[in-house]
Design a protein around this motif. Structure first.
Motif, PDB file in Angstrom:
ATOM      1  N   SER A  87     -27.119  33.058 -45.603  1.00  0.00           N
ATOM      2  CA  SER A  87     -27.164  32.890 -44.438  1.00  0.00           C
ATOM      3  C   SER A  87     -28.519  33.501 -43.861  1.00  0.00           C
ATOM      4  N   ASN A 118     -31.331  30.720 -41.903  1.00  0.00           N
ATOM      5  CA  ASN A 118     -31.635  31.030 -40.646  1.00  0.00           C
ATOM      6  C   ASN A 118     -33.103  31.402 -40.416  1.00  0.00           C
ATOM      7  N   THR A 152     -31.265  33.819 -32.437  1.00  0.00           N
ATOM      8  CA  THR A 152     -30.077  34.660 -32.131  1.00  0.00           C
ATOM      9  C   THR A 152     -29.050  34.595 -33.554  1.00  0.00           C
ATOM     10  N   LEU A 153     -28.965  33.515 -34.155  1.00  0.00           N
ATOM     11  CA  LEU A 153     -28.216  33.171 -35.424  1.00  0.00           C
ATOM     12  C   LEU A 153     -28.834  34.358 -36.314  1.00  0.00           C
ATOM     13  N   THR A 154     -30.296  34.500 -36.502  1.00  0.00           N
ATOM     14  CA  THR A 154     -30.786  35.188 -37.428  1.00  0.00           C
ATOM     15  C   THR A 154     -30.579  36.720 -37.248  1.00  0.00           C
ATOM     16  N   SER A 161     -28.207  37.847 -35.598  1.00  0.00           N
ATOM     17  CA  SER A 161     -26.735  37.887 -35.653  1.00  0.00           C
ATOM     18  C   SER A 161     -26.200  38.187 -37.140  1.00  0.00           C
ATOM     19  N   SER A 162     -26.938  37.529 -37.885  1.00  0.00           N
ATOM     20  CA  SER A 162     -26.647  37.369 -39.363  1.00  0.00           C
ATOM     21  C   SER A 162     -26.586  38.830 -40.065  1.00  0.00           C
TER      22      SER A 162
END
Length: 196
Positions: free
Chosen positions: A41, A45, A124-126, A128-129
């Motif tokens: 993930s 990302n 944001t996803l990075t 949040s990972s």
């Protein structure tokens, strides 16, 4: 280098340093499948974020943007799995390559303003990972019920914290991080009478 690009690079550098530290700290607490899922993930990302950034910056030169993005993406994937061993490295390596190639293609096809929005979403996803390191060790094997309603407050608070940080980063530049030549050409083509 524009201030927005600097913000993105500093944020990704922080994610990589934190991920390398957490991979060493949590490697004995995580199951084997989780130690492959987290680098996958993160690698994807990071690759997507960097790919979109360079795809838009080198618009018109897909080869160069893909090459630079792939090198950064696979390096990020390996660094995020540094404490997990060869299987985690391989998973992060391949995910970084895949994400960087897709990101570079997407970045080359959209306008600079759209690319900035997409970079913010994937950043944001990075970030949040990284939370996977804290969540995954506490997943019970057979029980999928939520034990308390307080559990919902943690993700909401964390999302707000990450969103405020990234909104601050987005405000580092009021204009897109590169000249928007695609949208200018589109406007000129739609309204040729305005050039008189």
């Amino acid at each position: 280098m524009a201030s927005f690009q600097t913000f993105v690079f500093l944020t990704i550098s922080f994610v990589l340093i934190a991920s390398a530290f957490l991979s060493f700290k949590m490697r004995k607490k995580l199951k084997h499948s989780y130690s492959m899922m987290i680098p996958m993930s993160l690698g994807t990302n990071i690759g997507l974020t960097i790919g979109i950034l360079f795809g838009a910056a080198f618009s018109g030169n897909l080869f160069q943007s893909t090459l630079i993005s792939v090198v950064i993406g696979m390096t990020g994937g390996i660094v995020s799995a540094i404490g997990f061993g060869i299987m985690g490295w391989l998973e992060g390596f391949m995910a970084g390559i895949m994400g960087a190639m897709m990101g570079a293609m997407l970045g080359a096809m959209i306008t600079a303003a759209q690319a900035e929005t997409m970079v913010n979403i994937f950043l944001t996803l990075t970030v949040s990972s990284l939370l996977l390191y804290l969540i995954v060790p506490h997943i019970p094997d057979n029980d999928s019920t939520i034990r308390s309603k307080k559990w919902f407050l943690k993700p909401i608070f964390t999302l707000l914290l990450v969103a405020f940080y990234l909104l601050y980063g987005a405000q580092t530049s009021n204009k897109p991080f590169m000249p928007d030549s695609k949208s200018k050409t589109t406007v000129e083509m739609q309204h040729p009478s305005s050039q008189k």
